[in-house]
Design a protein around this motif. Structure first.
Motif, PDB file in Angstrom:
ATOM      1  N   LYS A 190      55.999  28.226  40.771  1.00 36.48           N
ATOM      2  CA  LYS A 190      55.770  29.406  40.069  1.00 36.48           C
ATOM      3  C   LYS A 190      55.034  29.325  38.896  1.00 36.48           C
ATOM      4  N   ILE A 191      54.668  28.368  38.105  1.00 41.98           N
ATOM      5  CA  ILE A 191      53.753  28.174  36.996  1.00 41.98           C
ATOM      6  C   ILE A 191      52.321  28.552  37.783  1.00 41.98           C
ATOM      7  N   VAL A 192      52.038  27.968  38.900  1.00 38.48           N
ATOM      8  CA  VAL A 192      50.752  27.966  39.790  1.00 38.48           C
ATOM      9  C   VAL A 192      50.528  29.366  39.945  1.00 38.48           C
ATOM     10  N   LEU A 193      51.619  29.921  40.654  1.00 41.20           N
ATOM     11  CA  LEU A 193      51.456  31.493  41.133  1.00 41.20           C
ATOM     12  C   LEU A 193      51.406  32.342  39.932  1.00 41.20           C
ATOM     13  N   GLN A 194      52.306  32.058  38.730  1.00 44.62           N
ATOM     14  CA  GLN A 194      52.168  32.993  37.557  1.00 44.62           C
ATOM     15  C   GLN A 194      50.865  32.774  36.728  1.00 44.62           C
ATOM     16  N   LEU A 195      50.259  31.571  36.668  1.00 46.37           N
ATOM     17  CA  LEU A 195      49.152  31.462  35.705  1.00 46.37           C
ATOM     18  C   LEU A 195      47.807  31.062  36.509  1.00 46.37           C
ATOM     19  N   LEU A 196      47.966  29.983  37.374  1.00 43.60           N
ATOM     20  CA  LEU A 196      46.710  29.770  37.906  1.00 43.60           C
ATOM     21  C   LEU A 196      45.958  30.605  38.867  1.00 43.60           C
ATOM     22  N   VAL A 197      46.836  31.196  39.898  1.00 46.77           N
ATOM     23  CA  VAL A 197      46.325  32.078  40.925  1.00 46.77           C
ATOM     24  C   VAL A 197      45.726  33.432  40.049  1.00 46.77           C
ATOM     25  N   PRO A 198      46.352  34.128  39.019  1.00 44.49           N
ATOM     26  CA  PRO A 198      45.786  35.194  38.513  1.00 44.49           C
ATOM     27  C   PRO A 198      44.419  34.910  37.624  1.00 44.49           C
ATOM     28  N   PHE A 199      44.484  33.520  37.060  1.00 45.02           N
ATOM     29  CA  PHE A 199      43.400  33.020  36.376  1.00 45.02           C
ATOM     30  C   PHE A 199      41.990  32.995  37.486  1.00 45.02           C
ATOM     31  N   LEU A 200      42.312  32.418  38.718  1.00 46.44           N
ATOM     32  CA  LEU A 200      41.435  32.354  39.764  1.00 46.44           C
ATOM     33  C   LEU A 200      40.679  33.660  40.275  1.00 46.44           C
ATOM     34  N   ALA A 201      41.938  34.574  40.496  1.00 47.30           N
ATOM     35  CA  ALA A 201      41.584  36.041  40.700  1.00 47.30           C
ATOM     36  C   ALA A 201      40.631  36.615  39.591  1.00 47.30           C
ATOM     37  N   GLY A 202      40.915  36.486  38.286  1.00 45.09           N
ATOM     38  CA  GLY A 202      40.029  36.967  37.336  1.00 45.09           C
ATOM     39  C   GLY A 202      38.505  36.385  37.587  1.00 45.09           C
ATOM     40  N   GLN A 203      38.424  34.981  38.011  1.00 40.57           N
ATOM     41  CA  GLN A 203      37.159  34.485  37.995  1.00 40.57           C
ATOM     42  C   GLN A 203      36.437  35.156  39.095  1.00 40.57           C
ATOM     43  N   VAL A 204      37.188  35.337  40.224  1.00 41.60           N
ATOM     44  CA  VAL A 204      36.568  35.796  41.306  1.00 41.60           C
ATOM     45  C   VAL A 204      36.077  37.430  41.157  1.00 41.60           C
ATOM     46  N   MET A 205      36.665  38.168  40.087  1.00 49.19           N
ATOM     47  CA  MET A 205      36.374  39.498  40.044  1.00 49.19           C
ATOM     48  C   MET A 205      35.583  39.746  38.699  1.00 49.19           C
ATOM     49  N   ARG A 206      35.432  38.400  38.188  1.00 49.04           N
ATOM     50  CA  ARG A 206      34.379  38.460  37.028  1.00 49.04           C
ATOM     51  C   ARG A 206      32.880  39.358  37.009  1.00 49.04           C
ATOM     52  N   PRO A 207      32.291  38.931  38.076  1.00 42.74           N
ATOM     53  CA  PRO A 207      31.003  39.730  38.415  1.00 42.74           C
ATOM     54  C   PRO A 207      31.279  41.277  38.281  1.00 42.74           C
ATOM     55  N   TRP A 208      32.151  41.658  38.752  1.00 45.29           N
ATOM     56  CA  TRP A 208      32.432  43.237  38.529  1.00 45.29           C
ATOM     57  C   TRP A 208      33.137  43.703  37.281  1.00 45.29           C
ATOM     58  N   ILE A 209      33.961  42.863  36.499  1.00 44.57           N
ATOM     59  CA  ILE A 209      34.898  43.516  35.421  1.00 44.57           C
ATOM     60  C   ILE A 209      34.310  42.862  34.229  1.00 44.57           C
ATOM     61  N   GLY A 210      33.698  41.733  34.357  1.00 46.45           N
ATOM     62  CA  GLY A 210      33.214  41.057  33.183  1.00 46.45           C
ATOM     63  C   GLY A 210      32.675  41.492  32.132  1.00 46.45           C
ATOM     64  N   GLY A 211      31.742  42.548  32.451  1.00 49.70           N
ATOM     65  CA  GLY A 211      31.201  43.372  31.412  1.00 49.70           C
ATOM     66  C   GLY A 211      32.198  44.395  30.554  1.00 49.70           C
ATOM     67  N   PHE A 212      33.063  44.848  31.765  1.00 53.57           N
ATOM     68  CA  PHE A 212      34.047  45.722  31.007  1.00 53.57           C
ATOM     69  C   PHE A 212      34.950  45.011  29.955  1.00 53.57           C
ATOM     70  N   VAL A 213      35.427  43.740  30.444  1.00 49.54           N
ATOM     71  CA  VAL A 213      36.242  42.889  29.663  1.00 49.54           C
ATOM     72  C   VAL A 213      35.392  42.611  28.213  1.00 49.54           C
ATOM     73  N   ALA A 214      34.357  42.242  28.202  1.00 45.12           N
ATOM     74  CA  ALA A 214      33.635  41.870  27.190  1.00 45.12           C
ATOM     75  C   ALA A 214      33.155  43.125  25.896  1.00 45.12           C
ATOM     76  N   ARG A 215      33.281  44.268  26.802  1.00 45.19           N
ATOM     77  CA  ARG A 215      32.869  45.499  25.740  1.00 45.19           C
ATOM     78  C   ARG A 215      34.307  46.224  25.313  1.00 45.19           C
ATOM     79  N   HIS A 216      35.505  45.641  25.972  1.00 45.76           N
ATOM     80  CA  HIS A 216      36.826  46.143  25.432  1.00 45.76           C
ATOM     81  C   HIS A 216      37.682  45.003  24.853  1.00 45.76           C
ATOM     82  N   LYS A 217      37.050  43.883  24.282  1.00 49.74           N
ATOM     83  CA  LYS A 217      37.858  42.676  24.012  1.00 49.74           C
ATOM     84  C   LYS A 217      38.769  43.098  22.941  1.00 49.74           C
TER      85      LYS A 217
END
Length: 375
Positions: A190-217
């Motif tokens: 449950k912890i892996v699914l709730q924490l690690l999987v979303p984290f890895l998904a964020g890493q995968v999506m970083r090239p597309w949303i990293g700039g948006f996240v930085a601008r709206h931190k």
């Protein structure tokens, strides 16, 4: 909205269209404003706990909020900076050893305080506190204020959080077993699914949303804190409906605070003088002290809600108290360190750490380390 002229009170801002002044929370106040919100959330859960369908809705919402929170963590962390930070591996191994070896050993040793000083539930919460990963933002902020190795603190806190997603539940299962209320292979999944999987998904999506996240931190920072408040409300609501709080007396709470103060003092001394014994320079020792002596409220709360279930409110109480204590004590230490005379460095560990992280200390300091941080 603009800040006042140089030399004016830093807590006052002025509007272009009016002369009305607005006071900000003074930085010298000993209590972080977010801690006040946390305490208010606990009070709300005591007066109006979620029950029945409302409790189910709050639980589902908190699970989704925490998953989104770790998705944002993944989108923020630069993979390149993390890989560059591995060059200063001795410092990171030292911080990890403090977080996941020395802290747990001290937690196990505190078992001798039961039942004279601590009750069994409070001890379980204290032991869980020693197992959670280190902070990220507050380690960076205090390291910067103290003129330490900021890039090393960035990488050390990030590595600790990633390792903790897997190591913390495994340590908890081994040290607490079934006494924690729900340790099993399913809990780890449950912890892996709730924490690690979303984290890895964020890493995968970083090239597309990293700039948006930085601008709206700043806006997304509200999501961080709102998620934690929701988890606190859900956990303490369940504790209220089950009558868990009747097990804690003011005397026991005072004893818990004393034990945590001793724990923090031991870790602050070990990380500082241990760093010197290992040959680290002043800047690296500062990073080791602040990253190796603190525990993350943001990472610990969702793990406790999964691992402890109905007993999560008592399990997170020691962590909440320790978190506020570490902020207050480390703020004082950081300010004193900033006025210390430069110590002779042993070797060139400090400079190597800054170069190895791929980020200059000057650049990292620009992130307003004075801002209040709670992770």
């Amino acid at each position: 909205m603009e800040r006042g002229p140089p030399g004016s009170c830093p807590y006052v801002t002025t509007c272009k269209w009016s002369t009305v002044k607005r006071l900000r929370w003074p930085s010298w106040m000993p209590i972080d404003p977010y801690i006040v919100l946390l305490l208010g959330t606990v009070g709300l859960a005591a007066l109006l706990p979620a029950r029945g369908t409302g409790a189910d809705v709050a639980s589902g919402a908190s699970t989704a909020a925490i998953a989104f929170l770790f998705f944002l963590y993944g989108a923020r962390l630069s993979t390149r900076e993390a890989l560059d930070g591995l060059r200063h591996w001795r410092l990171h191994v030292t911080v990890l050893a403090c977080t996941f070896v020395i802290f747990p050993v001290l937690g196990v040793a505190a078992r001798g305080l039961v039942p004279v000083v601590l009750t069994q539930p409070l001890y379980q919460g204290l032991l869980f506190l020693t197992l959670v990963p280190s902070t990220i933002q507050s380690s960076i902020a205090f390291t910067s204020i103290a003129r330490g190795n900021v890039p090393a603190a960035i990488c050390a806190g990030s590595f600790s959080s990633l390792v903790g997603i897997l190591v913390t539940p495994l340590l908890a299962a081994g040290l607490l077993g079934n006494d924690g209320g729900g340790f099993s292979a399913d809990s780890v999944v449950k912890i892996v699914l709730q924490l690690l999987v979303p984290f890895l998904a964020g890493q995968v999506m970083r090239p597309w949303i990293g700039g948006f996240v930085a601008r709206h931190k700043k806006v997304l920072g509200l999501v961080d804190r709102g998620s934690i408040l929701l988890v606190v409300y859900t956990a303490f609501s369940e504790g209220m409906t089950r009558g868990i709080w009747h097990q804690v007396s003011p005397v026991r709470l005072a004893a818990l605070l004393g034990v945590e103060a001793a724990l923090l003092a031991v870790m602050l001394v070990l990380t500082w003088y241990g760093g010197r014994a290992l040959g680290f320079g002043r800047e690296d020792r500062i990073a080791i002290q602040f990253a190796g002596s603190k525990k993350s409220l943001a990472a610990g709360l969702p793990m406790a809600s999964v691992l402890f279930g109905a007993h999560a409110s008592l399990a997170v109480l020691p962590l909440m108290l320790f978190h506020q204590m570490q902020l207050m004590v480390c703020a004082v230490i950081a300010k004193r360190r900033s006025h210390d005379l430069e110590e002779p460095t042993q070797g060139s560990q400090g400079s190597q750490g800054s170069q190895g992280s791929g980020v200059s200390s000057a650049d990292a300091v620009q992130g307003k380390p004075q801002d209040r941080v709670l992770r």
